[in-house]
Write a protein that holds these residues in place. Structure first.
Motif, PDB file in Angstrom:
ATOM      1  N   UNK A  25       2.699   8.413  -5.812  1.00  0.00           N
ATOM      2  CA  UNK A  25       2.053   7.942  -4.593  1.00  0.00           C
ATOM      3  C   UNK A  25       1.766   6.449  -4.724  1.00  0.00           C
ATOM      4  N   UNK A  26       1.913   5.714  -3.629  1.00  0.00           N
ATOM      5  CA  UNK A  26       1.673   4.268  -3.666  1.00  0.00           C
ATOM      6  C   UNK A  26       0.198   3.981  -3.926  1.00  0.00           C
ATOM      7  N   UNK A  27      -0.052   2.941  -4.732  1.00  0.00           N
ATOM      8  CA  UNK A  27      -1.415   2.585  -5.114  1.00  0.00           C
ATOM      9  C   UNK A  27      -1.466   1.087  -5.393  1.00  0.00           C
ATOM     10  N   UNK A  28      -2.577   0.451  -5.072  1.00  0.00           N
ATOM     11  CA  UNK A  28      -2.748  -0.972  -5.331  1.00  0.00           C
ATOM     12  C   UNK A  28      -3.813  -1.167  -6.407  1.00  0.00           C
ATOM     13  N   UNK A  29      -3.435  -1.878  -7.466  1.00  0.00           N
ATOM     14  CA  UNK A  29      -4.352  -2.212  -8.555  1.00  0.00           C
ATOM     15  C   UNK A  29      -4.785  -3.663  -8.360  1.00  0.00           C
ATOM     16  N   UNK A  30      -6.062  -3.944  -8.514  1.00  0.00           N
ATOM     17  CA  UNK A  30      -6.565  -5.317  -8.465  1.00  0.00           C
ATOM     18  C   UNK A  30      -6.929  -5.743  -9.884  1.00  0.00           C
ATOM     19  N   UNK A  31      -6.303  -6.836 -10.347  1.00  0.00           N
ATOM     20  CA  UNK A  31      -6.479  -7.294 -11.723  1.00  0.00           C
ATOM     21  C   UNK A  31      -6.991  -8.723 -11.719  1.00  0.00           C
ATOM     22  N   UNK A  41      -3.257  -8.585  -6.801  1.00  0.00           N
ATOM     23  CA  UNK A  41      -3.105  -7.260  -6.195  1.00  0.00           C
ATOM     24  C   UNK A  41      -1.695  -6.775  -6.511  1.00  0.00           C
ATOM     25  N   UNK A  42      -1.596  -5.695  -7.273  1.00  0.00           N
ATOM     26  CA  UNK A  42      -0.306  -5.163  -7.718  1.00  0.00           C
ATOM     27  C   UNK A  42      -0.054  -3.829  -7.032  1.00  0.00           C
ATOM     28  N   UNK A  43       1.075  -3.714  -6.330  1.00  0.00           N
ATOM     29  CA  UNK A  43       1.483  -2.442  -5.732  1.00  0.00           C
ATOM     30  C   UNK A  43       2.296  -1.665  -6.756  1.00  0.00           C
ATOM     31  N   UNK A  44       1.883  -0.436  -7.033  1.00  0.00           N
ATOM     32  CA  UNK A  44       2.559   0.412  -8.004  1.00  0.00           C
ATOM     33  C   UNK A  44       2.537   1.847  -7.495  1.00  0.00           C
ATOM     34  N   UNK A  94      -0.653 -12.450 -18.744  1.00  0.00           N
ATOM     35  CA  UNK A  94       0.153 -11.275 -18.410  1.00  0.00           C
ATOM     36  C   UNK A  94      -0.688 -10.012 -18.368  1.00  0.00           C
ATOM     37  N   UNK A  95      -0.295  -9.105 -17.478  1.00  0.00           N
ATOM     38  CA  UNK A  95      -0.958  -7.807 -17.367  1.00  0.00           C
ATOM     39  C   UNK A  95       0.130  -6.736 -17.247  1.00  0.00           C
ATOM     40  N   UNK A  96       0.109  -5.736 -18.135  1.00  0.00           N
ATOM     41  CA  UNK A  96       1.067  -4.625 -18.083  1.00  0.00           C
ATOM     42  C   UNK A  96       0.404  -3.433 -17.405  1.00  0.00           C
ATOM     43  N   UNK A  97       1.163  -2.758 -16.556  1.00  0.00           N
ATOM     44  CA  UNK A  97       0.622  -1.636 -15.797  1.00  0.00           C
ATOM     45  C   UNK A  97       1.655  -0.516 -15.707  1.00  0.00           C
ATOM     46  N   UNK A 131      -0.953 -11.649  -3.983  1.00  0.00           N
ATOM     47  CA  UNK A 131      -0.151 -10.419  -4.021  1.00  0.00           C
ATOM     48  C   UNK A 131       0.964 -10.592  -5.042  1.00  0.00           C
ATOM     49  N   UNK A 132       1.158  -9.565  -5.857  1.00  0.00           N
ATOM     50  CA  UNK A 132       2.217  -9.579  -6.865  1.00  0.00           C
ATOM     51  C   UNK A 132       3.543  -9.257  -6.188  1.00  0.00           C
TER      52      UNK A 132
END
Length: 134
Positions: A25-31, A41-44, A94-97, A131-132
């Motif tokens: 499911x689509x989800x947005x992470x804020x880092x 804001x990363x869409x994953x 860098x941020x890994x998700x 936005x990423x």
């Protein structure tokens, strides 16, 4: 046992697995990092949805392993890395998700999943947002 009861039980077991609506499911992470100027804001995709569970009314009669309920969890995942903008040179920007490729109903593995029932709202930005774009 009547044949109707046995057929109903088999149908319920088979249909129960196919009725599980556990999927990416689509989800947005804020880092954000304290040293960096922006929040990213990363869409994953994450695993989310419904998994069939059993009511464990007989808690005293069952083994502890039989009491754990199935959750929607990762079957296959991969990691991507994003660059947080506005970071000074001495900071690792860098941020890994994780990205869910496929999901399954199974026991929650605390090595890579948050198995807490209550969700605290911490997914927000306190800095200007970017936005990423991957």
């Amino acid at each position: 046992m009547s044949s109707f009861f046995v057929m109903s039980l088999l149908f319920g077991l088979i249909f129960g697995q196919t009725a599980s609506l556990c999927a990416p499911s689509e989800y947005t992470i804020h880092v954000e990092k304290r040293e960096c100027a922006y929040c990213l804001a990363i869409n994953t995709t994450i695993c989310a949805g419904f998994c069939m569970t059993r009511d464990s009314n007989g808690k005293k009669l069952l083994l502890k392993s039989a009491l754990s309920q199935n959750v929607c969890t990762y079957k296959e995942m991969l990691y991507r890395t994003a660059l947080i903008p506005g970071c000074p040179h001495h900071t690792i920007p860098y941020y890994s998700y994780p990205v869910a490729v496929s999901c399954k109903c199974g026991k929650c593995n605390t090595d890579y999943s948050d198995c807490v029932h209550e969700r605290v709202r911490t997914n927000y930005c306190t800095k200007p947002q970017k936005l990423c774009n991957l």
